[in-house]
Design a protein around this motif. Structure first.
Motif, short mmCIF file in Angstrom:
data_model
loop_
_atom_site.label_atom_id
_atom_site.label_comp_id
_atom_site.label_asym_id
_atom_site.label_seq_id
_atom_site.Cartn_x
_atom_site.Cartn_y
_atom_site.Cartn_z
N LEU A 195 0.83 -1.21 0.00
CA LEU A 195 0.00 0.00 0.00
C LEU A 195 0.87 1.26 0.00
CD1 LEU A 195 -2.76 -1.07 2.55
CD2 LEU A 195 -3.07 -0.70 0.09
N ILE A 196 1.93 1.24 0.79
CA ILE A 196 2.82 2.40 0.86
C ILE A 196 3.58 2.59 -0.45
CG2 ILE A 196 4.92 3.29 1.99
CD1 ILE A 196 3.73 1.99 4.61
N ILE A 197 4.12 1.51 -1.00
CA ILE A 197 4.85 1.62 -2.27
C ILE A 197 3.91 2.03 -3.39
CG2 ILE A 197 6.19 0.33 -3.99
CD1 ILE A 197 7.26 -1.36 -1.59
N ASN A 198 2.68 1.52 -3.38
CA ASN A 198 1.68 1.91 -4.37
C ASN A 198 1.42 3.41 -4.30
OD1 ASN A 198 -0.57 1.32 -6.30
ND2 ASN A 198 -1.84 1.93 -4.55
N ALA A 199 1.28 3.93 -3.11
CA ALA A 199 1.03 5.38 -2.94
C ALA A 199 2.24 6.19 -3.40
CB ALA A 199 0.68 5.70 -1.49
N ILE A 200 3.43 5.74 -3.06
CA ILE A 200 4.64 6.46 -3.48
C ILE A 200 4.73 6.49 -5.01
CG2 ILE A 200 7.17 6.35 -3.54
CD1 ILE A 200 6.98 5.28 -0.60
N ALA A 201 4.51 5.34 -5.65
CA ALA A 201 4.57 5.28 -7.12
C ALA A 201 3.50 6.18 -7.73
CB ALA A 201 4.41 3.83 -7.60
N SER A 202 2.30 6.16 -7.15
CA SER A 202 1.21 6.99 -7.68
C SER A 202 1.54 8.47 -7.58
CB SER A 202 -0.09 6.71 -6.94
OG SER A 202 -0.51 5.39 -7.17
N TRP A 203 2.01 8.90 -6.42
CA TRP A 203 2.30 10.32 -6.24
C TRP A 203 3.54 10.75 -7.02
CZ3 TRP A 203 -0.93 13.96 -4.92
CH2 TRP A 203 -2.14 13.55 -4.37
N TYR A 204 4.49 9.88 -7.21
CA TYR A 204 5.61 10.17 -8.10
C TYR A 204 5.07 10.43 -9.50
CZ TYR A 204 9.60 9.25 -11.17
OH TYR A 204 10.55 9.33 -12.16
N MET A 205 4.18 9.55 -9.99
CA MET A 205 3.62 9.70 -11.32
C MET A 205 2.72 10.93 -11.43
SD MET A 205 5.02 7.71 -13.40
CE MET A 205 3.97 8.23 -14.76
N ILE A 206 2.06 11.31 -10.35
CA ILE A 206 1.28 12.55 -10.36
C ILE A 206 2.19 13.74 -10.62
CG2 ILE A 206 -0.06 14.15 -8.91
CD1 ILE A 206 -1.36 11.58 -7.67
N GLY A 207 3.34 13.77 -9.94
CA GLY A 207 4.31 14.84 -10.16
C GLY A 207 4.78 14.87 -11.60
N VAL A 208 5.11 13.69 -12.13
CA VAL A 208 5.58 13.61 -13.52
C VAL A 208 4.49 14.05 -14.48
CG1 VAL A 208 6.32 12.02 -15.34
CG2 VAL A 208 7.30 11.81 -13.06
N ILE A 209 3.27 13.52 -14.32
CA ILE A 209 2.21 13.81 -15.29
C ILE A 209 1.79 15.28 -15.24
CG2 ILE A 209 0.14 13.23 -13.93
CD1 ILE A 209 0.69 12.07 -17.53
N LEU A 210 1.80 15.89 -14.06
CA LEU A 210 1.49 17.31 -13.97
C LEU A 210 2.55 18.15 -14.67
CD1 LEU A 210 0.04 17.62 -10.37
CD2 LEU A 210 -1.18 18.00 -12.53
N PHE A 211 3.82 17.80 -14.48
CA PHE A 211 4.90 18.50 -15.18
C PHE A 211 4.75 18.33 -16.70
CE2 PHE A 211 8.97 18.26 -17.35
CZ PHE A 211 9.45 19.53 -17.14
N VAL A 212 4.52 17.11 -17.12
CA VAL A 212 4.36 16.83 -18.55
C VAL A 212 3.17 17.60 -19.11
CG1 VAL A 212 3.70 15.00 -20.19
CG2 VAL A 212 5.54 14.61 -18.55
#
Length: 159
Positions: free
Chosen positions: A19-36
């Motif tokens: 659950l923790i790794i899933n959240a970290i991966a999701s929020w990492y991708m949120i940062g990337v997708i918002l930048f993109v």
């Protein structure tokens, strides 16, 4: 067979860690997708036709290094969490409906990538194409909103 093996790993500690790794991966991708979405894709318009195909091809390769691993982690963990949350240990930890939302959003993101982003990038790898850039920016909002929703679901799963 494979899901039985995954289910055998369903301890409370494994589930909490996933659950923790899933959240970290999701929020990492949120940062990337918002930048993109806000910076990177809109700036494609300003590059111009000279050398654009080479730029686009290199951009795709380098971006895949940044986004590929966390997307794979999200997909694998979403599948594991879905299986785990149907086991007795998982059912005690979390209502499985959030796991269904979690994997559904992953499937949606992968689908939007396949249906919209990849075809646009295929055009842009050949030439500068303003309609393809516009389509990429507009359709990428689907992935951006889905990742934001997935990040919220990931946090709710931890809470």
């Amino acid at each position: 067979m494979f899901d039985a093996w995954i289910a055998s790993l369903a301890s409370p500690d494994h589930i909490r860690g996933a659950l923790i790794i899933n959240a970290i991966a999701s929020w990492y991708m949120i940062g990337v997708i918002l930048f993109v979405q806000v910076v990177h894709y809109p700036l494609f318009r300003d590059i111009g036709p000279d050398g654009f195909a080479e730029y686009s091809e290199r951009n795709q390769w380098l971006t895949s290094i940044v986004v590929g691993p966390p997307m794979v982690v999200e997909a694998l963990l979403s599948a594991c969490l879905l299986v785990w949350l149907t086991t007795p240990n998982g059912e005690r930890l979390l209502d499985g409906s959030l796991a269904v939302w979690n994997i559904s959003l992953v499937i949606f993101i992968f689908g939007a990538t396949a249906l919209f982003s990849i075809p646009c990038h295929a055009i842009l790898a050949k030439r500068y194409d303003l309609p393809a850039i516009r389509r990429l920016v507009v359709t990428n909002w689907l992935r951006t909103v889905a990742w934001l929703a997935k990040g919220l679901v990931a946090v709710l799963m931890i809470i």
